[in-house]
Design a protein around this motif. Structure first.
Motif, PDB file in Angstrom:
ATOM      1  N   PRO A   1       0.843  -1.198   0.000  1.00  0.00           N
ATOM      2  CA  PRO A   1       0.000   0.000   0.000  1.00  0.00           C
ATOM      3  C   PRO A   1       0.881   1.252   0.000  1.00  0.00           C
ATOM      4  N   ALA A   2       0.422   2.298  -0.643  1.00  0.00           N
ATOM      5  CA  ALA A   2       1.188   3.546  -0.687  1.00  0.00           C
ATOM      6  C   ALA A   2       0.239   4.709  -0.901  1.00  0.00           C
ATOM      7  N   ALA A   3       0.482   5.780  -0.155  1.00  0.00           N
ATOM      8  CA  ALA A   3      -0.327   6.987  -0.293  1.00  0.00           C
ATOM      9  C   ALA A   3       0.265   7.881  -1.381  1.00  0.00           C
ATOM     10  N   GLU A   4      -0.599   8.639  -2.032  1.00  0.00           N
ATOM     11  CA  GLU A   4      -0.124   9.575  -3.043  1.00  0.00           C
ATOM     12  C   GLU A   4       0.669  10.697  -2.381  1.00  0.00           C
ATOM     13  N   ALA A   5       1.655  11.252  -3.109  1.00  0.00           N
ATOM     14  CA  ALA A   5       2.542  12.261  -2.540  1.00  0.00           C
ATOM     15  C   ALA A   5       2.776  13.369  -3.549  1.00  0.00           C
ATOM     16  N   GLU A   6       3.161  14.529  -3.009  1.00  0.00           N
ATOM     17  CA  GLU A   6       3.513  15.667  -3.850  1.00  0.00           C
ATOM     18  C   GLU A   6       4.985  15.592  -4.210  1.00  0.00           C
ATOM     19  N   PRO A   7       5.391  16.044  -5.396  1.00  0.00           N
ATOM     20  CA  PRO A   7       6.797  15.970  -5.798  1.00  0.00           C
ATOM     21  C   PRO A   7       7.669  16.931  -5.007  1.00  0.00           C
ATOM     22  N   LEU A   8       8.938  16.527  -4.802  1.00  0.00           N
ATOM     23  CA  LEU A   8       9.948  17.365  -4.166  1.00  0.00           C
ATOM     24  C   LEU A   8      11.034  17.669  -5.175  1.00  0.00           C
ATOM     25  N   ALA A   9      11.794  18.724  -4.889  1.00  0.00           N
ATOM     26  CA  ALA A   9      12.912  19.065  -5.764  1.00  0.00           C
ATOM     27  C   ALA A   9      13.962  17.982  -5.682  1.00  0.00           C
ATOM     28  N   ALA A  10      14.417  17.503  -6.827  1.00  0.00           N
ATOM     29  CA  ALA A  10      15.412  16.429  -6.851  1.00  0.00           C
ATOM     30  C   ALA A  10      16.785  16.971  -6.532  1.00  0.00           C
ATOM     31  N   PRO A  11      17.565  16.287  -5.663  1.00  0.00           N
ATOM     32  CA  PRO A  11      18.914  16.743  -5.343  1.00  0.00           C
ATOM     33  C   PRO A  11      19.858  16.485  -6.508  1.00  0.00           C
ATOM     34  N   ALA A  12      20.972  17.180  -6.483  1.00  0.00           N
ATOM     35  CA  ALA A  12      21.996  16.950  -7.503  1.00  0.00           C
ATOM     36  C   ALA A  12      22.545  15.550  -7.372  1.00  0.00           C
TER      37      ALA A  12
END
Length: 688
Positions: A545-556
């Motif tokens: 099971p997994a909840a939907e999530a908002e995107p985060l800025a990807a690190p270098a």
């Protein structure tokens, strides 16, 4: 049994023989001399009971001695008190037979040695001895009726009443007194024991000094007190104290004519016996209950001690296992770092022949396989100790699946296998996932599919089923491989299980991948399984099971190639490790300086201007942890430079020690180029 224990038991039985003989002689003198009724049978008769309990407690030689001595004393005293020769023979023979019959009945009922440790034991003892007395009383009454026409019923009644009262009181009381278990259970000081006996004697004398106004009920609280303080032995001793004091006083009152009407001397004697028996049974019940409670308490204490000892041993074993795994991990990873590191450096050269490039690739593949086994063993240790924690971040399940397929794609292509991806995702967004652990499970299943498939194709499928709170992610890895027999499928997810485990097995592996995958999937709150048939391939699947999530800025994820972009201090005592690290970092365009131990690292850091320090842990003169703490004590930017551990110490507790010392990240050896670049890039980005 040791020699000293045998000698002690011999002395104990000898003392018991002498005490029982003396007690029998005194009891018969008192009984025959003072309590005989009209039928010639004593109203008080503990003699047969004393002999019976002696036969139960003594060994074979002393049983015979006791029987002979008591028989002679019994016969002599009968003659002394005026019995005819025939009556003396009958009384002696029947009493001896009664004692032996009672002993045999008790032995059979108890299945061995008789003990009175519960009320059930007491009831069983009374149940088997009273019928014996009834039978022997009938035999004695019949013989006496033949000899001198004595009334059968009266003689049987007198014999049965006096004999059964003796058995019911004397046998259990003596068995309790000689039981060593009761001595250990209630251990009191000599002063307290003497005080309680004196209390019982004084109260009994006060009650029975004048039988015309008896107050026997005042003895019950004192007897119960003895049972509470001294246990079953206290109850037996209190009852015997009452008997020893009350019976002579009763006889004395009989002589003085101070009897409570309408009792005659025989009835008064039996009344006292009945009273003593009731007091004994009541106090013994309380004592046995307390003894049972005390035994249970000691058993609980003992079990608690054993539990604590077992827990301490388990903790010690766990610590030893952890230490062993840490040592072996470090010792395996250190040379493996050189193998993989130099293979990566050689693979990056353009001046190698094609055959050499192929051979370097084979070295890198074999080293990676060995690294996988080492990592699996460490993962098992982490799962067992509960040290695996999920790091949930927004991630694309589809992207994780594509990444995992991309990793195993070269191996599948080398076997001419088709590797397809099928994604059914109506949501199309991100979910809170531990992408690293999810990729680990997928790689385990994909590697197995490639390993066990010789021709055909492999399909990696993702099905996302939307839900109100959480979505259900179902991953399937289907192949056209050898398949798994139904009888073996139950063992698929067990540790160290290899279905092809014979000496000629075609497939390698440690048998840990599926077991680790099961643990990780269950940690994610999901389930895992397999559908397979021999010759028709397999489909391994798992759902999480997994909840939907908002995107985060990807690190270098990469280090800038500009040589001026990164100034790195590499600290390692091993020359090969330094050479590998310098080579990989310079390929990325970094300026690299090296140090061989913590002291050199501290001096170089103090001179300063490094962007990152890569620090080994185990080094001479000053180790990496001490060097990190010392660098953190420097003033200015030199004390704030990011320090990343680069060590073969990869267990969670070892990584925690690095963070506690002031390090900001950890790279496990063997160093993988992509991981090294990602970590360095991240902290360069953070420092800007």
């Amino acid at each position: 049994m040791t020699r000293s224990a045998a000698l002690q038991e011999t002395r104990r039985q000898t003392v018991l023989l002498l005490v029982l003989t003396a007690a029998f002689a005194a009891a018969q003198l008192f009984s025959d001399g003072l309590t005989r009724g009209p039928t010639g049978v004593a109203a008080l008769w503990p003699g047969a009971a004393l002999l019976a309990v002696g036969l139960m407690a003594l060994g074979p030689p002393r049983r015979l001695i006791l029987t002979v001595v008591i028989g002679v004393v019994h016969f002599a005293l009968c003659l002394a008190f005026g019995d005819s020769l025939e009556r003396a023979v009958v009384f002696t023979a029947v009493n001896l037979a009664e004692a032996w019959a009672a002993r045999e009945a008790v032995r059979r009922a108890f299945g061995g040695a008789a003990r009175v440790r519960t009320m059930r034991h007491l009831a069983l003892l009374v149940t088997v001895t009273v019928p014996v007395v009834a039978v022997t009383a009938a035999i004695a009454a019949g013989l006496m009726n033949l000899l001198d026409h004595a009334p059968f019923v009266s003689l049987w009644r007198d014999w049965f009443v006096s004999g059964s009262l003796g058995m019911v009181l004397i046998v259990p009381a003596v068995l309790v007194l000689i039981d060593a278990e009761h001595k250990r259970t209630f251990h009191r000081s000599l002063g307290e024991r003497l005080g309680l006996f004196l209390l019982m004697a004084v109260l009994t004398a006060a009650v029975f000094h004048d039988t015309r106004a008896p107050l026997p009920f005042v003895l019950f609280p004192a007897a119960i007190l003895c049972a509470f303080r001294l246990g079953p032995r206290g109850a037996a001793e209190a009852a015997l104290t009452i008997a020893v004091v009350s019976l002579p006083l009763g006889v004395w009152n009989i002589w003085l004519g101070q009897l409570l009407a309408p009792w005659d001397p025989v009835q008064m004697t039996r009344l006292i016996q009945c009273f003593v028996t009731v007091v004994f049974a009541t106090a013994l019940a309380a004592g046995l209950a307390l003894a049972q409670q005390e035994r249970l308490r000691r058993l609980l204490v003992r079990r608690e001690q054993l539990t604590r000892a077992a827990r301490a041993r388990a903790l010690a074993a766990a610590e030893a296992k952890t230490e062993f795994l840490a040592t072996m991990s470090h010792e395996i990873r250190t040379p493996l770092n050189s193998i993989l590191g130099f293979a990566q450096l050689l693979a990056g050269r353009d001046d190698l022949p094609a055959d050499a490039h192929r051979q370097v690739g084979m070295i890198d593949t074999a080293g990676a396989a060995l690294l996988t086994v080492v990592s699996d063993i460490l993962d098992v240790s982490r799962v067992d100790s509960g040290q695996v924690e999920l790091m949930l971040q927004p991630a694309s399940a589809s992207a994780v699946l594509h990444d995992a397929v991309g990793i195993v794609l070269p191996e599948a292509q080398a076997k001419h296998l088709s590797l397809e991806i099928d994604v059914i995702d109506p949501v199309g967004g991100l979910h809170d996932l531990d992408a690293l652990r999810l990729r680990q499970v997928l790689l385990n299943l994909l590697n197995n599919a490639v390993k066990f498939t010789e021709r055909g194709k492999i399909v990696a499928r993702l099905i996302v089923e939307p839900g109100e709170v959480e979505d259900r992610l179902r991953f399937e890895i289907a192949d056209t491989g050898v398949g798994v027999p139904i009888e073996d499928q139950a063992r698929l997810f067990q540790r160290f299980v290899q279905l092809d485990s014979g000496a000629t097995r075609a497939y390698g592996g440690a048998g840990l991948g599926l077991a680790i995958s099961k643990s990780l999937v269950e940690l994610m709150g999901g389930r895992i399984g397999a559908d397979s048939a021999p010759g028709h391939g397999s489909c391994f699947w798992f759902e999480v099971p997994a909840a939907e999530a908002e995107p985060l800025a990807a690190p270098a994820t990469e280090v800038a190639r500009d040589p001026k972009a990164a100034r790195i201090l590499l600290v390692d005592d091993h020359p090969m490790n330094r050479e590998i690290g310098v080579g990989l970092l310079r390929l990325a365009g970094c300026h690299v300086e090296t140090a061989e131990n913590g002291r050199q690292a501290l001096a170089a850091a103090a001179r300063g201007h490094f962007d990152i320090i890569l620090m080994d842990i185990h080094m001479p003169e000053m180790d990496g942890l001490a060097a990190t703490r010392a660098i953190r004590g420097l003033e200015g930017p030199a004390g704030r430079v990011p320090i990343i551990a680069m060590s073969a110490d990869a267990l969670p507790q070892q990584v925690e020690r690095c963070f506690a010392a002031g390090m900001v990240d950890h790279i496990a050896k063997p160093v993988q180029r992509e991981v090294l670049y990602a970590k360095v890039g991240r902290w360069l980005e953070a420092g800007e």
